[in-house]
Design an enzyme around this catalytic site. Sequence first.
Site, PDB file in Angstrom:
ATOM      1  CG  HIS A 223       4.280 -17.194  -4.336  1.00  0.00           C
ATOM      2  ND1 HIS A 223       4.605 -18.498  -4.634  1.00  0.00           N
ATOM      3  CD2 HIS A 223       4.362 -17.081  -2.983  1.00  0.00           C
ATOM      4  CE1 HIS A 223       4.879 -19.142  -3.513  1.00  0.00           C
ATOM      5  NE2 HIS A 223       4.725 -18.315  -2.501  1.00  0.00           N
ATOM      6  CB  CYS A 285       3.193 -21.359  -5.420  1.00  0.00           C
ATOM      7  SG  CYS A 285       2.759 -20.506  -6.961  1.00  0.00           S
TER       8      CYS A 285
END
EC number: 3.4.22.-
Length: 340
Positions: A223, A285
């Site tokens: 992420h 992200c």
Amino acid sequence: MNICVNSLYRLSTPQFHSLYSEDVSDEALALLIGEVENGNQNCIDLLCNLALRNDDLGHKVEKLLFDLFSGKRSGSPDIDKKINQACLVLHQIANNDITKDNTEWKKLHAPSRLLYMAGSATTDLSKKIGIAHKIMGDQFAQTDQEQVGVENLWCGARMLSSDELAAATQGLVQESPLLSVNYPIGLIHPTTKENILSTQLLEKIAQSGLSHNEVFLVNTGDHWLLCLFYKLAEKIKCLIFNTYYDLNENTKQEIIEAAKIAGISESDEVNFIEMNLQNNVPNGCGLFCYHTIQLLSNAGQNDPVTTLREFAEKFLTLSVEEQALFNTQTRRQIYEYSLQ
């Protein structure tokens, strides 16, 4: 001839003929672009042919078409589909036995905006992979989580690689002197367990010091998040913008420890904005990191916390369709930097 040219392209015969000259008239080009923006398929086909040129005009037109395709420039609602279909037809022509070795078609045999748009249109997986190979070459993942396989190039749920994110964000910084953006890193080294953010901060401070707005793009394992160090009332602050589930306490503590190197003494001076914006932007992200850098570069002296919190809250009010469009268009805009 006059009637035919005018009905198909909304151009006079002399204007149409000027498109095939060394110096295309500004008037003819402006009229053609206007028709393209309105979705005139004949004019789109014609402009795509002009984009094949290997001169300044060809590059200018190719960029304009990609801006329409990626949503950076507004056009008719289905303009992207019309453009990539036109590019796909050109790609098919460029690969037949007669034209495949013709240098005039080289933009469709090498990494280019035209080739990317053609690849996005094809539904034949083997051809899609073949086009992706031409665009990407041989790429290698820097982390286990990076998806750099060519079959994923146009996937709407693909995780951005470090190189893609670096190319796009460095491109943004060149357009704005207000931000300094560092090469994307992992937070913790997988084998040594070193805090890489701490190391990068130490190196940055030793080499040139931190700028007034210093951005670090940090991968926590699978992420991306944005880490911003900035000055407010002559005091250094740290802002973490996380667009998925809340970070665990260990990760937060690693970030806080790194922030101390920048001169932050209290943990409450590290502000975490954490909202899940990715329900309709899967693996997005990196997209949000890119977009928030855009926002920060245009925010002037506004408080970054307010700027990013307002964006996140507003994004959650968008419809599913609007969020999905953000996903598609932002991915295209980001990858354009890797085509330059």
